[in-house]
Design a protein around this motif. Structure first.
Motif, PDB file in Angstrom:
ATOM      1  N   PHE A 150       1.450   4.158  13.356  1.00 41.88           N
ATOM      2  CA  PHE A 150       0.885   3.529  14.785  1.00 41.88           C
ATOM      3  C   PHE A 150      -0.509   3.211  14.629  1.00 41.88           C
ATOM      4  O   PHE A 150      -1.231   3.833  13.583  1.00 41.88           O
ATOM      5  N   PHE A 151      -1.009   2.658  15.644  1.00 43.56           N
ATOM      6  CA  PHE A 151      -2.422   2.279  15.658  1.00 43.56           C
ATOM      7  C   PHE A 151      -3.150   3.213  16.582  1.00 43.56           C
ATOM      8  O   PHE A 151      -2.795   3.963  17.476  1.00 43.56           O
ATOM      9  N   ILE A 152      -4.457   3.853  16.072  1.00 42.83           N
ATOM     10  CA  ILE A 152      -5.474   4.488  17.023  1.00 42.83           C
ATOM     11  C   ILE A 152      -6.623   3.957  16.907  1.00 42.83           C
ATOM     12  O   ILE A 152      -7.027   3.483  16.100  1.00 42.83           O
ATOM     13  N   SER A 153      -7.229   4.048  17.914  1.00 39.85           N
ATOM     14  CA  SER A 153      -8.562   3.756  17.942  1.00 39.85           C
ATOM     15  C   SER A 153      -9.511   4.534  17.107  1.00 39.85           C
ATOM     16  O   SER A 153      -9.457   5.530  17.165  1.00 39.85           O
ATOM     17  N   CYS A 167       0.742  -1.268   0.117  1.00 42.05           N
ATOM     18  CA  CYS A 167      -0.190   0.013   0.046  1.00 42.05           C
ATOM     19  C   CYS A 167       0.890   1.103   0.138  1.00 42.05           C
ATOM     20  O   CYS A 167       1.745   1.588   1.012  1.00 42.05           O
ATOM     21  N   PRO A 168       0.941   2.174  -0.860  1.00 42.05           N
ATOM     22  CA  PRO A 168       1.621   3.291  -1.002  1.00 42.05           C
ATOM     23  C   PRO A 168       1.443   4.320   0.114  1.00 42.05           C
ATOM     24  O   PRO A 168       2.488   4.779   0.622  1.00 42.05           O
ATOM     25  N   ALA A 169       0.373   4.227   0.716  1.00 40.98           N
ATOM     26  CA  ALA A 169       0.484   5.146   2.066  1.00 40.98           C
ATOM     27  C   ALA A 169       1.237   4.859   3.191  1.00 40.98           C
ATOM     28  O   ALA A 169       1.479   5.659   3.816  1.00 40.98           O
ATOM     29  N   TYR A 170       1.752   3.442   3.334  1.00 43.58           N
ATOM     30  CA  TYR A 170       2.528   2.944   4.149  1.00 43.58           C
ATOM     31  C   TYR A 170       3.780   2.897   3.847  1.00 43.58           C
ATOM     32  O   TYR A 170       4.804   2.343   4.626  1.00 43.58           O
ATOM     33  N   GLY A 171       4.328   3.266   2.760  1.00 47.36           N
ATOM     34  CA  GLY A 171       5.692   3.271   2.290  1.00 47.36           C
ATOM     35  C   GLY A 171       6.231   1.716   2.122  1.00 47.36           C
ATOM     36  O   GLY A 171       7.474   1.724   2.743  1.00 47.36           O
ATOM     37  N   GLY A 172       5.640   0.679   1.995  1.00 44.70           N
ATOM     38  CA  GLY A 172       6.357  -0.420   1.921  1.00 44.70           C
ATOM     39  C   GLY A 172       6.399  -1.033   3.379  1.00 44.70           C
ATOM     40  O   GLY A 172       6.972  -2.096   3.344  1.00 44.70           O
ATOM     41  N   LEU A 173       5.741  -0.583   4.280  1.00 40.88           N
ATOM     42  CA  LEU A 173       5.789  -1.287   5.698  1.00 40.88           C
ATOM     43  C   LEU A 173       5.037  -2.579   5.582  1.00 40.88           C
ATOM     44  O   LEU A 173       4.266  -2.930   4.894  1.00 40.88           O
ATOM     45  N   GLU A 174       6.346  -3.497   6.103  1.00 39.49           N
ATOM     46  CA  GLU A 174       5.656  -4.938   6.258  1.00 39.49           C
ATOM     47  C   GLU A 174       5.278  -4.965   7.788  1.00 39.49           C
ATOM     48  O   GLU A 174       5.991  -5.022   8.627  1.00 39.49           O
ATOM     49  N   LEU A 175       3.925  -5.576   8.029  1.00 34.95           N
ATOM     50  CA  LEU A 175       3.626  -5.998   9.529  1.00 34.95           C
ATOM     51  C   LEU A 175       3.988  -7.245   9.887  1.00 34.95           C
ATOM     52  O   LEU A 175       3.786  -8.266   9.056  1.00 34.95           O
ATOM     53  N   MET A 176       4.515  -7.241  11.085  1.00 33.66           N
ATOM     54  CA  MET A 176       4.305  -8.497  11.817  1.00 33.66           C
ATOM     55  C   MET A 176       3.246  -8.677  12.413  1.00 33.66           C
ATOM     56  O   MET A 176       2.528  -7.752  12.961  1.00 33.66           O
ATOM     57  N   PRO A 177       3.050  -9.949  12.580  1.00 34.50           N
ATOM     58  CA  PRO A 177       1.791 -10.296  13.103  1.00 34.50           C
ATOM     59  C   PRO A 177       1.596  -9.576  14.599  1.00 34.50           C
ATOM     60  O   PRO A 177       2.519  -9.444  15.579  1.00 34.50           O
ATOM     61  N   GLN A 178       0.278  -8.745  14.836  1.00 35.17           N
ATOM     62  CA  GLN A 178       0.296  -8.451  16.094  1.00 35.17           C
ATOM     63  C   GLN A 178      -0.782  -8.934  16.977  1.00 35.17           C
ATOM     64  O   GLN A 178      -2.032  -9.436  16.695  1.00 35.17           O
ATOM     65  N   LEU A 204      -4.572   1.948  11.347  1.00 36.38           N
ATOM     66  CA  LEU A 204      -3.265   2.128  11.157  1.00 36.38           C
ATOM     67  C   LEU A 204      -2.965   3.404  10.416  1.00 36.38           C
ATOM     68  O   LEU A 204      -3.189   3.424   9.224  1.00 36.38           O
ATOM     69  N   LEU A 205      -2.397   4.184  11.230  1.00 37.69           N
ATOM     70  CA  LEU A 205      -1.852   5.464  10.662  1.00 37.69           C
ATOM     71  C   LEU A 205      -0.435   5.450   9.982  1.00 37.69           C
ATOM     72  O   LEU A 205       0.362   4.893  10.455  1.00 37.69           O
TER      73      LEU A 205
END
Length: 165
Positions: free
Chosen positions: A91-94, A1-12, A58-59
């Motif tokens: 970061f995550f925000i509610s 997703c371009p908005a996240y600049g290639g961020l790879e999420l680890m399982p949360q 996820l911001l």
């Protein structure tokens, strides 16, 4: 997703992907420790119900300006100056305020003064926002790790109880 600049999420732990918000395109996740997975309404948004889990957005990374500029806010105080641009990691925000039902599911009790079933002459439900939460309880209710990073120690591992207010 371009908005996240290639961020790879680890399982949360406890977070389940719900998909992208149809308006913002940002990814949303449900915290199953706080309730049931939400269903999506006709517009593709999480439907509100008594037992629905907290939904996090996820911001993406970006910059934010902190402080106050007197040319914009003439009532600013000197301790609010100067302005400073800071870099933020994703970061995550509610997405919504945490409800009394979600708090009870996550923590096991409801500290709210205005709680179900009634507080004359008003009627309250588990959908109302939780209130009367001590600062130490706020940060301990649901620790979330930064996206893409190894899990951190629980931020309140040293807290055994909150001081009475």
């Amino acid at each position: 997703c371009p908005a996240y600049g290639g961020l790879e999420l680890m399982p949360q732990w406890g977070l389940v992907p719900l998909g992208r918000d149809p308006t913002t395109g940002l990814w949303e996740f449900a915290d199953v420790q706080t309730g049931a997975l939400p269903t999506l309404d006709a517009r593709g948004r999480p439907a509100i119900a008594d037992d629905v889990a907290v939904v996090f957005v996820l911001l993406p990374a970006g910059t934010s300006t902190i402080g106050s500029d007197p040319s914009v806010d003439p009532w600013s105080q000197s301790l609010e100056r100067p302005t400073l641009a800071i870099a933020l990691e994703p970061f995550f925000i509610s997405k919504f305020e945490m409800t009394q039902g979600q708090w009870r599911q996550a923590v096991g009790s409801n500290p709210s003064w205005f709680k179900p079933p009634t507080f004359e002459p008003w009627v309250f439900s588990d959908r109302h926002p939780v209130e009367q939460v001590a600062p130490c309880q706020r940060q301990c209710a649901r620790p979330t790790e930064p996206p893409g990073r190894p899990p951190l120690r629980h931020p309140c591992h040293h807290v055994t109880s909150c001081p009475e207010r």
